[in-house]
Design a protein around this motif. Structure first.
Motif, PDB file in Angstrom:
ATOM      1  N   ALA A 176       0.811  -1.216   0.000  1.00  0.00           N
ATOM      2  CA  ALA A 176       0.000   0.000   0.000  1.00  0.00           C
ATOM      3  C   ALA A 176       0.848   1.272   0.000  1.00  0.00           C
ATOM      4  N   ILE A 177       1.994   1.231   0.683  1.00  0.00           N
ATOM      5  CA  ILE A 177       2.810   2.430   0.849  1.00  0.00           C
ATOM      6  C   ILE A 177       3.774   2.642  -0.316  1.00  0.00           C
ATOM      7  N   GLU A 178       4.390   1.564  -0.799  1.00  0.00           N
ATOM      8  CA  GLU A 178       5.439   1.710  -1.814  1.00  0.00           C
ATOM      9  C   GLU A 178       4.972   2.418  -3.079  1.00  0.00           C
ATOM     10  N   PRO A 179       3.793   2.103  -3.668  1.00  0.00           N
ATOM     11  CA  PRO A 179       3.378   2.834  -4.882  1.00  0.00           C
ATOM     12  C   PRO A 179       3.206   4.329  -4.648  1.00  0.00           C
ATOM     13  N   ILE A 180       2.730   4.706  -3.452  1.00  0.00           N
ATOM     14  CA  ILE A 180       2.536   6.130  -3.173  1.00  0.00           C
ATOM     15  C   ILE A 180       3.880   6.835  -3.017  1.00  0.00           C
ATOM     16  N   VAL A 181       4.813   6.185  -2.323  1.00  0.00           N
ATOM     17  CA  VAL A 181       6.151   6.766  -2.156  1.00  0.00           C
ATOM     18  C   VAL A 181       6.829   6.937  -3.515  1.00  0.00           C
ATOM     19  N   LEU A 182       6.741   5.924  -4.363  1.00  0.00           N
ATOM     20  CA  LEU A 182       7.341   6.012  -5.698  1.00  0.00           C
ATOM     21  C   LEU A 182       6.655   7.079  -6.546  1.00  0.00           C
ATOM     22  N   PHE A 183       5.354   7.221  -6.362  1.00  0.00           N
ATOM     23  CA  PHE A 183       4.616   8.250  -7.103  1.00  0.00           C
ATOM     24  C   PHE A 183       5.090   9.647  -6.714  1.00  0.00           C
ATOM     25  N   ILE A 184       5.230   9.908  -5.422  1.00  0.00           N
ATOM     26  CA  ILE A 184       5.715  11.218  -4.974  1.00  0.00           C
ATOM     27  C   ILE A 184       7.159  11.435  -5.413  1.00  0.00           C
ATOM     28  N   ARG A 185       7.969  10.380  -5.348  1.00  0.00           N
ATOM     29  CA  ARG A 185       9.381  10.521  -5.730  1.00  0.00           C
ATOM     30  C   ARG A 185       9.532  10.818  -7.221  1.00  0.00           C
ATOM     31  N   ASP A 186       8.834  10.046  -8.069  1.00  0.00           N
ATOM     32  CA  ASP A 186       9.038  10.141  -9.516  1.00  0.00           C
ATOM     33  C   ASP A 186       8.243  11.278 -10.151  1.00  0.00           C
ATOM     34  N   ASP A 187       6.967  11.425  -9.756  1.00  0.00           N
ATOM     35  CA  ASP A 187       6.093  12.383 -10.425  1.00  0.00           C
ATOM     36  C   ASP A 187       6.045  13.744  -9.749  1.00  0.00           C
ATOM     37  N   VAL A 188       6.606  13.861  -8.564  1.00  0.00           N
ATOM     38  CA  VAL A 188       6.612  15.157  -7.885  1.00  0.00           C
ATOM     39  C   VAL A 188       8.040  15.630  -7.642  1.00  0.00           C
ATOM     40  N   GLY A 194      14.483  17.669  -9.968  1.00  0.00           N
ATOM     41  CA  GLY A 194      15.577  17.081 -10.736  1.00  0.00           C
ATOM     42  C   GLY A 194      16.601  16.367  -9.870  1.00  0.00           C
ATOM     43  N   GLU A 195      17.869  16.741 -10.008  1.00  0.00           N
ATOM     44  CA  GLU A 195      18.948  16.067  -9.289  1.00  0.00           C
ATOM     45  C   GLU A 195      18.882  16.289  -7.782  1.00  0.00           C
ATOM     46  N   LYS A 196      18.211  17.326  -7.331  1.00  0.00           N
ATOM     47  CA  LYS A 196      18.110  17.614  -5.895  1.00  0.00           C
ATOM     48  C   LYS A 196      16.866  16.982  -5.262  1.00  0.00           C
ATOM     49  N   ALA A 197      16.213  16.092  -5.979  1.00  0.00           N
ATOM     50  CA  ALA A 197      14.973  15.496  -5.488  1.00  0.00           C
ATOM     51  C   ALA A 197      15.170  14.750  -4.177  1.00  0.00           C
ATOM     52  N   ASP A 198      16.244  13.962  -4.093  1.00  0.00           N
ATOM     53  CA  ASP A 198      16.469  13.158  -2.885  1.00  0.00           C
ATOM     54  C   ASP A 198      16.691  14.027  -1.647  1.00  0.00           C
ATOM     55  N   LYS A 199      17.186  15.239  -1.838  1.00  0.00           N
ATOM     56  CA  LYS A 199      17.435  16.144  -0.715  1.00  0.00           C
ATOM     57  C   LYS A 199      16.130  16.597  -0.068  1.00  0.00           C
ATOM     58  N   TYR A 200      15.103  16.830  -0.892  1.00  0.00           N
ATOM     59  CA  TYR A 200      13.836  17.352  -0.387  1.00  0.00           C
ATOM     60  C   TYR A 200      12.752  16.278  -0.266  1.00  0.00           C
ATOM     61  N   LEU A 201      13.047  15.063  -0.696  1.00  0.00           N
ATOM     62  CA  LEU A 201      12.049  13.998  -0.680  1.00  0.00           C
ATOM     63  C   LEU A 201      11.514  13.709   0.734  1.00  0.00           C
ATOM     64  N   PRO A 202      12.360  13.663   1.777  1.00  0.00           N
ATOM     65  CA  PRO A 202      11.803  13.416   3.123  1.00  0.00           C
ATOM     66  C   PRO A 202      10.739  14.430   3.526  1.00  0.00           C
ATOM     67  N   TYR A 203      10.968  15.704   3.233  1.00  0.00           N
ATOM     68  CA  TYR A 203       9.954  16.711   3.581  1.00  0.00           C
ATOM     69  C   TYR A 203       8.691  16.520   2.754  1.00  0.00           C
TER      70      TYR A 203
END
Length: 373
Positions: A176-188, A194-203
């Motif tokens: 249930a959680i993994e598709p939503i996390v991947l959706f926020i990571r990839d599509d948002v 861009g390259e700084k996505a991982d820096k702001y992904l936790p927030y």
């Protein structure tokens, strides 16, 4: 199996909600004279120092929350909200404002809101020269703590499973959680940052799930409408503004304070507009989430209030209209399930967009509308 379990749980929760409402609330309220739907609606969407779940045979089931007050030169005062007896009596020099108290002492209802706490004289009259800072654990605060605790438990459990078996296929809550996390990571995150996505992904993940879980909890009868509180949305918007400021570059402020390639006379007009635009971004985030989450609850309670209004005319009319009212409520209930997810997504997407504009060169006019569409 997980998807079916979630559907079954949602249907069961709504069925229990209807039973609680029809079985406990309607028989009591339909017999009461002078039903005021405006007061019921405002009580539902506003914060409170106690948690009223439902009423059984004129006996309310209430959880009295702790009141924490600070008065300069006097210090802190802590006691249970039960001491106020729902605002009928003062306690220890403090008074919980009610409609009757405000009218009795001719207080400005725009300044002195019902449910707030003020200092009073020994005779019970308001002491407006004594400031009171309310730091109480109100209904909204408790529900936010519950939402935060649910997030910690849920993500800790999912993370532990990934650590124990990183190559194992997801199961249970992971599905249930993994598709939503991947959706926020990839599509948002990656789409805007861009390259700084991982820096702001936790927030971005935190703000998305925090809004969504609070929206889901708000659909449970007796719970608080936290996302429909402007203080809640305002704090989240300020946090996004903080990330915008710490992520900004010299070029970003240069475009705001001294737009390049623009005639001097145009700069005089454009600079105030750009400064105003900087502050309207968090303001738009705050109002957008607040208005959308508040509107759904207002519609649901308004439709349910029609049962009591018709019941005040005739009990048979109230029970007859309850069929239509509950049918509309069921429809709005499932709409609100979707709205909660959409509004959490929009807030997260716009936060990512505004943060990306802070460290990218140049502005992206019209990007907000494109992101929402």
């Amino acid at each position: 199996m997980t998807g079916n379990s979630i559907k079954i749980a949602a249907v069961a929760r709504f069925a229990v909600s209807c039973l609680l409402f029809v079985g406990f609330v309607f028989p009591v309220r339909a017999e009461e004279a002078g039903f005021r739907p405006d007061k019921v609606i405002l009580e539902h969407i506003s914060d409170a120092h106690d948690w009223h779940f439902f009423t059984v045979n004129n006996h309310p089931v209430v959880w009295h929350l702790p009141v924490i007050l600070y008065v300069p030169k006097q210090g802190f005062t802590v006691f249970s909200s039960a001491k106020f007896e729902e605002g009928r009596v003062p306690y220890d020099g403090f008074q919980l404002l009610t409609e009757e108290y405000i009218q009795k002492y001719h207080l400005d209802p725009q300044k002195f809101l019902e449910g707030h706490i003020i200092a009073v004289h020994p005779d019970g009259s308001p002491n407006l020269d004594k400031p009171v800072y309310d730091l109480s654990l109100t209904r909204n605060v408790i529900q936010m703590m519950v939402a935060a605790l649910l997030m910690i438990l849920l993500f800790t459990k999912v993370a532990r499973r990934y650590q124990e078996a990183p190559h194992r296929a997801p199961h249970g809550w992971q599905n249930a959680i993994e598709p939503i996390v991947l959706f926020i990571r990839d599509d948002v995150a990656r789409a805007f940052l861009g390259e700084k996505a991982d820096k702001y992904l936790p927030y971005l993940l935190t703000v998305f799930f925090f809004i969504w879980i609070n929206a889901l909890l708000g659909l449970i009868p007796g719970s608080a409408n936290v996302p429909g509180n402007i203080a809640f949305t305002g704090v989240l918007a300020l946090i996004t503004l903080f990330f915008i400021v710490i992520s900004s570059t010299r070029q970003y402020w240069g475009h705001i304070l001294w737009p390049p390639d623009v005639p001097i006379l145009v700069k005089i007009i454009l600079i105030p507009v750009e400064i105003l635009s900087f502050f309207t971004k968090p303001f738009a985030l705050m109002i957008r989430l607040f208005a959308n989450m508040l509107a759904g609850h207002l519609i649901i309670i308004s439709i349910l209030s029609l049962i009591f209004i018709f019941g005040g005319l005739a009990v048979a009319a109230g029970w007859g209209f309850s069929i239509v009212s509950v049918a509309f409520t069921v429809f709005m209930y499932f709409v609100e399930l979707l709205v909660g997810f959409i509004q959490a997504y929009i807030f997260t997407s716009l936060s990512a967009l505004f943060i990306s504009q802070a460290f990218e060169t140049g502005h992206h006019h019209g990007s907000e509308e494109e992101a929402v569409i």
